[in-house]
Write an enzyme that holds these catalytic residues in place. Sequence first.
Site, PDB file in Angstrom:
ATOM      1  N   VAL A 111       3.869   3.120   4.255  1.00 27.85           N
ATOM      2  CA  VAL A 111       4.635   3.078   3.017  1.00 27.85           C
ATOM      3  C   VAL A 111       3.710   2.753   1.857  1.00 27.85           C
ATOM      4  O   VAL A 111       2.926   1.804   1.932  1.00 27.85           O
ATOM      5  CB  VAL A 111       5.724   1.982   3.102  1.00 27.85           C
ATOM      6  CG1 VAL A 111       6.572   1.977   1.837  1.00 27.85           C
ATOM      7  CG2 VAL A 111       6.592   2.170   4.332  1.00 27.85           C
ATOM      8  N   CYS A 112       3.769   3.557   0.804  1.00 22.43           N
ATOM      9  CA  CYS A 112       2.977   3.218  -0.371  1.00 22.43           C
ATOM     10  C   CYS A 112       3.846   2.453  -1.364  1.00 22.43           C
ATOM     11  O   CYS A 112       4.599   3.034  -2.140  1.00 22.43           O
ATOM     12  CB  CYS A 112       2.401   4.473  -1.047  1.00 22.43           C
ATOM     13  SG  CYS A 112       1.181   4.027  -2.302  1.00 22.43           S
ATOM     14  N   LEU A 113       3.772   1.157  -1.268  1.00 21.75           N
ATOM     15  CA  LEU A 113       4.516   0.302  -2.189  1.00 21.75           C
ATOM     16  C   LEU A 113       3.510  -0.746  -2.654  1.00 21.75           C
ATOM     17  O   LEU A 113       2.952  -1.470  -1.840  1.00 21.75           O
ATOM     18  CB  LEU A 113       5.702  -0.346  -1.441  1.00 21.75           C
ATOM     19  CG  LEU A 113       6.593  -1.273  -2.263  1.00 21.75           C
ATOM     20  CD1 LEU A 113       7.273  -0.517  -3.396  1.00 21.75           C
ATOM     21  CD2 LEU A 113       7.645  -1.922  -1.369  1.00 21.75           C
TER      22      LEU A 113
ATOM     23  N   CYS B 211      -1.947   5.054  -1.278  1.00 22.22           N
ATOM     24  CA  CYS B 211      -1.954   6.397  -1.871  1.00 22.22           C
ATOM     25  C   CYS B 211      -3.337   6.750  -2.409  1.00 22.22           C
ATOM     26  O   CYS B 211      -3.728   7.914  -2.420  1.00 22.22           O
ATOM     27  CB  CYS B 211      -0.872   6.522  -2.937  1.00 22.22           C
ATOM     28  SG  CYS B 211      -0.619   5.035  -3.881  1.00 22.22           S
TER      29      CYS B 211
END
Lengths: 183, 449
Positions: A111-113, B211
Amino acid sequence: MIKLFKVKEKQRELAENANGKTPIKKQSAGELRLHKDISELNLPKSCTISFHNGKDDLMNFEVTIRPDEGYYQGGTFLFSFNVSPIYPHEAPKVKCKTKVYHPNIDLEGNVCLNILREDWKPVLNINTVIYGLFHLFTEPNSEDPLNHDAAAVLRDNAKLFQSNVRRAMAGGYVGQTLFPRCL
Amino acid sequence: MAETVVQPSRSRDLDKLLLRPGNIIGANFDPGLELREDLAKYAKVLVVGAGGLGCELLKDLALSGFHNLEVIDMDRIEVTNLNRQFLFRFEDVGKPKAEVAAKRVMERVSGVNIKPHFCRIEDKDIDFYSDFSIIVLGLDSIEARSYINSVACSFLEYGSDDKPREETVKPLVDGGTEGFKGHARVIVPGLTPCFECTIWLFPPQVKFPLCTLAETPRTAAHCIEYAHLIKWDEVHSGKAFDPDEPEHMKWVYNEAVKRAELFGIPGVTYSLTQGVVKNIIPAIASTNAVISAACALETLKITSGCSKTLSNYLTYNGAEGLHTKVTEFVRDKDCLVCGPGVLVELETSVTLQKFIDLLEKHPDLLLSKASVTHQGNNLYMQAPPVLEEMTRSNLSIPLFDLMGKTVRSTLHVTGTTSKNDKKTSALRKLRIVFKGVDGVTDMDMAGAA
Ligand SMILES: [Zn+2]
């Protein structure tokens, strides 16, 4: 302190097998802080939490999110939380257990949080993290992509993104990838 | 020339500290031969870690007059350890560090007995740690330090005057090094800050956004973390990455190299891969030697009283010239691990529900809607509903029974306090004493709040 040790050691020799009852009492500072976080949880209706190892293991739990608006409305998404003994010095480790077509969650459940990694601060808590995850479903963002393709579609063609999400949640293919039904 | 004859010891220098009085001595210092002999006979020292620092510590402590040492370490010797972990030889590669280190020091220093423990620190029960006069840490992880700290602090008991009871104090000496930098500190639970009081001293590990790793890597470390955190899962679905498995590390290294080539990023090496994945900074032998010397000396000072002790945190930096400094950190008075907590005295008949009600009126607490946890047992949780339901049946049970009928024990409560109409949430440590049970003396009652 040596005198003390000497006394203790002599006492010990005397009382050998006299059954010294040393109570077991170790609870990490992380566990205590987590106890506070958990006992103060105030979750949105669409989020539920479960403790699969019973009431005494708070360090490992699962959170289910059922978005009530946005692209993912009606879906059910399961996240696993693993909390370190040095929490909140370190963020909880969170993985998405439901395979999802999402720009900020990859197919392996990463998860990119930001608050889970680079922006984690000890003043944050489990409630903040769960709200952060919830927010990912109401407002997925194409700026921080982990699923590159999903991010590109969201950025360029919101309609197509919407239909891809629906297809994935219904248990269908998007591109080469088959998603499990989660409606 | 009718002076008493002092037997020459192996170390003349040690005798200068132990046999003569002085001006900057610690409390209850009683110089003489008996002290030297008592140190050898009665002081039991545990060294945690048999790596770079641990090797130095065992050697230094053995040469400082301690005869009863034990060492615990779960690792086996690797080739890359040999440059600084000087007790190990090439033929030792693959053997447990604790066992080889103990054997080598015993071979060289006569009279010393070192018992090795090849296991994790969590594998030993609390009685194992209770046995030592003092525990010396040569570790490289925050988790392990935090664990030993909580164990040492769990022995600590406070009297009714909120002062620590001396016989329950388990001192720790903690050393740590990272490259050219290091620290040595003395933790006397109840008197000086414990590890949790000052955990903020440890900078959080740098975590790159996932990311960035997935989309826009810019450094060699980004490529390595991509292979470690993202690519590994993609390829080995379900199989956990083990940083101590060389095959796993090589796989990550190879993937990182491919990634770096794709983005034209230089600098991915195998040792950098190990460093990034395991968060290791290259160790320098001389830093270990300096820090270990400071730790061994503090251990000697605390046990013998031959000098005042370091108060309480020494930092060493040999990166540019040499800089050392001692800082006296202060305790966190509300520390959940080493603090005294609030004394609460109860009848054995008080139920958990009644206890929760009492907290609301307790003048030092004024805590409403309390959740209660006792040594890993969650006795009652106000939220979330699923836990409230699971713990609700405890409310009607006497707290004494829920706490295993221990007369004196620590528990923690979370709830809301209101000060000047402002509500804040609080997590508090409580010292519970049950009245009217054998073993509770009048003295304990004297400080009743
Ligand atoms: Zn503390």
